[in-house]
Design a protein around this motif. Sequence first.
Motif, PDB file in Angstrom:
ATOM      1  N   SER A 172      24.314  11.631 -22.522  1.00  0.00           N
ATOM      2  CA  SER A 172      23.414  11.294 -21.683  1.00  0.00           C
ATOM      3  C   SER A 172      24.692  11.714 -20.321  1.00  0.00           C
ATOM      4  O   SER A 172      23.927  11.735 -19.347  1.00  0.00           O
ATOM      5  CB  SER A 172      22.450   9.771 -21.632  1.00  0.00           C
ATOM      6  N   HIS A 192      14.914  15.099 -22.028  1.00  0.00           N
ATOM      7  CA  HIS A 192      15.919  15.982 -23.847  1.00  0.00           C
ATOM      8  C   HIS A 192      15.155  14.881 -24.365  1.00  0.00           C
ATOM      9  O   HIS A 192      16.647  14.100 -23.681  1.00  0.00           O
ATOM     10  CB  HIS A 192      17.221  16.480 -23.442  1.00  0.00           C
ATOM     11  N   ILE A 193      15.291  14.933 -25.176  1.00  0.00           N
ATOM     12  CA  ILE A 193      14.755  13.916 -26.314  1.00  0.00           C
ATOM     13  C   ILE A 193      16.346  13.815 -27.510  1.00  0.00           C
ATOM     14  O   ILE A 193      16.655  14.816 -27.950  1.00  0.00           O
ATOM     15  CB  ILE A 193      13.748  14.251 -27.204  1.00  0.00           C
ATOM     16  N   HIS A 194      16.617  12.879 -27.401  1.00  0.00           N
ATOM     17  CA  HIS A 194      17.656  13.015 -28.126  1.00  0.00           C
ATOM     18  C   HIS A 194      17.063  13.203 -29.989  1.00  0.00           C
ATOM     19  O   HIS A 194      16.910  12.603 -30.879  1.00  0.00           O
ATOM     20  CB  HIS A 194      18.289  11.626 -28.612  1.00  0.00           C
ATOM     21  N   ARG A 254      16.297   8.333 -16.875  1.00  0.00           N
ATOM     22  CA  ARG A 254      16.724   8.323 -18.663  1.00  0.00           C
ATOM     23  C   ARG A 254      15.573   7.384 -19.111  1.00  0.00           C
ATOM     24  O   ARG A 254      14.963   6.930 -18.104  1.00  0.00           O
ATOM     25  CB  ARG A 254      18.500   6.921 -19.015  1.00  0.00           C
ATOM     26  N   ARG A 292      24.732   9.214 -28.298  1.00  0.00           N
ATOM     27  CA  ARG A 292      23.169   9.529 -27.284  1.00  0.00           C
ATOM     28  C   ARG A 292      24.142   9.283 -25.691  1.00  0.00           C
ATOM     29  O   ARG A 292      23.797   9.771 -25.213  1.00  0.00           O
ATOM     30  CB  ARG A 292      22.259   8.572 -27.863  1.00  0.00           C
ATOM     31  N   ALA A 321      16.019   9.286 -24.505  1.00  0.00           N
ATOM     32  CA  ALA A 321      15.716  10.713 -23.590  1.00  0.00           C
ATOM     33  C   ALA A 321      16.504  10.279 -22.683  1.00  0.00           C
ATOM     34  O   ALA A 321      16.473   9.914 -21.696  1.00  0.00           O
ATOM     35  CB  ALA A 321      14.252  10.723 -23.746  1.00  0.00           C
TER      36      ALA A 321
END
Length: 467
Positions: free
Chosen positions: A145, A286-288, A266, A141, A276
């Motif tokens: 990012s 953006h949400i993971h 972040r 993740r 996110a």
Amino acid sequence: MSAYPWLARHVLAPTLDTLRGTRTMQRMGELEQLQWWPASRIREAQAQRLQRLISRSYECVPFYRRLMDERGIRPGDIRSPDDLACLPALTKNTIRAHLEDLLVRDVPRERLRSGRSGGTTGERLDYYSTREERLTFAHARWLLSLEWSGAQFGETHLSIRQMTAGTSGRETRMLHRASLRLQRLERIDTMRVTEENLPALVSLIQRTKPRSLFAYPSALALIASYARDHDLSCPTVHAVCVGGERLQDRQRAVLQQVFGSEPCIRYGSNELHSVAAQCEAHGGLHIHADDFIIEVVDDDGNLLSPGTRGRLLVTSLHNHGMPFIRYETGDIGALLPGACPCGRGLPLLVPLIGRTAERVYGANGRCADAMDLDIGRALPPGVVNYQLVQETVDRFVLSVVPAAGNEGNSWDPVPGRVADMITSATGSRPRIDLHLVDSIAMNLSGKRLPFISHVYPATSRAERDRR
Ligand SMILES: [Zn+2]
């Protein structure tokens, strides 16, 4: 362009994965594909992961077995994020009280990785996760990012963050060091960001010329302000990433001025890692969503629709060692309706995220979120940092760090302006005591909080217990 990032991504990192039995780069590849899926397909995958998490938590985690039995809930009753509301929020106090019962029973304790969060409000939180969650899922993740902010794996990255305590063996530590080196990742403990270390930190940035930087906004703005005020030129940093605190306008301005790029926000925490992040469009975060479900609820636990601000509840879909299901992070924010212009199908979070503990109370009993008070606007230019502390319902102390040469500014109107802001938010006028100071103290997490409250009305006992 250097060939090293390609070599690191496609040869060195996969080799390291093989050596330590992780699959970070494979997962990174999956996330790169998944981010472009339509929202409906992402939700389907999310529901499948949720079903697996609930089923496993019921089978192997005593806390959830007891909780669901007491409420007459069967694992099959929770099939999608919409069904989660039948479970209560998991508060930090609940974790402290039931830590042993929250651990999965079929994985030996020594195979779980412990962590300890400093806690923004000063209270420690111990937690556990699986090795896979930390080294494969969370790391992938983080890498995604990094891509969103415009940097690549293998390009020099300087990370200034809280170093959390954890347990790991000698071999693990060696492989971890190898991982940092091949990523060209340099890590600095944010507790080192003190006034006396600022010349050395600016010099480190000048020397390493990082392609990307991560830090709390207050820490990075302090470094950037020092460079600006002492005419120390810093290299352009392509990806300036900030998290852990709300980014204030004056911090954004100094970061842009000194590092030459728009900061990327972040959202995450020590216990959840990256949750996110903003993409290159610099809009919503953006949400993971393949790893997390985020719900927003009001003070009574009722679900709120996108666009409405409330408490964030986060469900981590991959930490099967110690499930975080509807975990109350202590943050307030909102889901952002609509889609990002970048075309990614991942759901969005509004970039403005505050803390539930940051509430201003009036003598009349009314309260307001401190994140809505734009104290920076009440201050003259040339301010490095400030902190507003509510001592009682009718008295605040505002500490301000003026930039070098700005001590003689006109500070007289400031208390009146701040009192006006608080009056319009709460309907009650407090006294403001202004102090010009040399620095703002860090808390246990290394953050310099813009607002601290020492006021907890009796009616907010439940709220205090939730922290
Ligand atoms: Zn986007």
